[in-house]
Design an enzyme around this catalytic site. Sequence first.
Site, PDB file in Angstrom:
ATOM      1  CG  ASP A 234       8.267  -2.164   9.468  1.00  0.00           C
ATOM      2  OD1 ASP A 234       9.323  -2.804   9.319  1.00  0.00           O
ATOM      3  OD2 ASP A 234       8.179  -0.938   9.255  1.00  0.00           O
TER       4      ASP A 234
ATOM      5  NE  ARG B 215      -4.185  -4.344   9.999  1.00  0.00           N
ATOM      6  CZ  ARG B 215      -3.522  -3.634   9.087  1.00  0.00           C
ATOM      7  NH1 ARG B 215      -2.983  -4.227   8.033  1.00  0.00           N
ATOM      8  NH2 ARG B 215      -3.388  -2.329   9.227  1.00  0.00           N
ATOM      9  CB  SER B 216       0.221  -5.218   8.887  1.00  0.00           C
ATOM     10  OG  SER B 216       1.211  -4.594   8.086  1.00  0.00           O
TER      11      SER B 216
ATOM     12  CB  CYS C 118      -0.329  -3.098  12.751  1.00  0.00           C
ATOM     13  SG  CYS C 118      -0.161  -1.903  11.415  1.00  0.00           S
TER      14      CYS C 118
ATOM     15  CB  ILE D 135      12.054  -7.175   5.530  1.00  0.00           C
ATOM     16  CG1 ILE D 135      12.144  -8.024   6.813  1.00  0.00           C
ATOM     17  CG2 ILE D 135      13.213  -6.176   5.475  1.00  0.00           C
ATOM     18  CD1 ILE D 135      13.343  -8.954   6.841  1.00  0.00           C
TER      19      ILE D 135
ATOM     20  NE  ARG E 292     -12.213 -22.780  26.507  1.00  0.00           N
ATOM     21  CZ  ARG E 292     -12.784 -23.623  27.368  1.00  0.00           C
ATOM     22  NH1 ARG E 292     -12.073 -24.117  28.375  1.00  0.00           N
ATOM     23  NH2 ARG E 292     -14.051 -23.978  27.231  1.00  0.00           N
TER      24      ARG E 292
ATOM     25  NE  ARG F  23      -1.282   0.973   4.016  1.00  0.00           N
ATOM     26  CZ  ARG F  23      -0.521   1.918   4.574  1.00  0.00           C
ATOM     27  NH1 ARG F  23      -0.605   3.162   4.153  1.00  0.00           N
ATOM     28  NH2 ARG F  23       0.326   1.609   5.536  1.00  0.00           N
TER      29      ARG F  23
END
Length: 281
Positions: free
Chosen positions: A186, A183-184, A163, A225, A143, A21
């Site tokens: 870096d 989820r994302s 993220c 990366i 739980r 993106r």
Amino acid sequence: MKQYLNALSHVIENGTDKESRTGISTRAVFGMQLRFNMEDGFPAMTTKKLAWNSVASELLWFIEGSGDERRLAEILYGTRDEGKKTIWTANAESEYWKPKAKFKGDLGRIYGVQWRKWKAPHGKEIDQLAEAIKMIKENPTSRRIIVNAWNPGEIEEMALPPCHTFFQFFVADGKLSLQMYQRSCDMFLGVPFNIASYSLLLHMVAQATNLKPYEFVHTLGDAHIYHNHFSQVKEQLSRKPFPLPKLWLNPEIKNIDDFRMEDIKLENYQFHPAIKAEMAV
């Protein structure tokens, strides 16, 4: 932190090159997991300097339930002065978000707002973090001790969709563990920061619930990366890690909302010099 360094190597050696993106290509692996036992020391990055004050101030800001970037500056620097930049300044000033912002520094209904002020359909606000702490104390075998930042109905009201999307607590043998799904990821810039942040949160909640902090489990979705970080990753992988530091929390603090910057310290922290890299926004 060898797990993290091994993960960096794995992404570089086995990842798939993808567009992103941000306009900067990435090399990515989907689905990884790292585990950090707090008994081994606090998992602060030692092969480069971790911005510890930024980690602690951002977490305190989340715990406050704030979406005001200038409030983060106030926690970090003691002032709301516009000249003081934070890790969220670029998001607050992005061309995507500025037309939606309601005031200078407004980031919308991001992380902390969802943690502490989730909007139910009937209009009630749910304090997820307080409910989680209550469950740890009163129903530790549950739980369902979960805090969720990913609110599909309010994504458009956020300067940046979360993220690190949700986290879950687990209690066993007087010890508290925390697992977070991201989820994302870096891997070079963000993930060391996230590891330290959620490990700190684990310690703080453990102290507030009279439990021993045990394990932070970091589940990674799209672990990537950026191509313009490859040389920095190579430099980091060439460095030998130092022993892990220790975390000190003011033992008098028993309520999650009472922690301040002076109550949180990283002790015996040895590190290699910082490695600068541009953050993709």
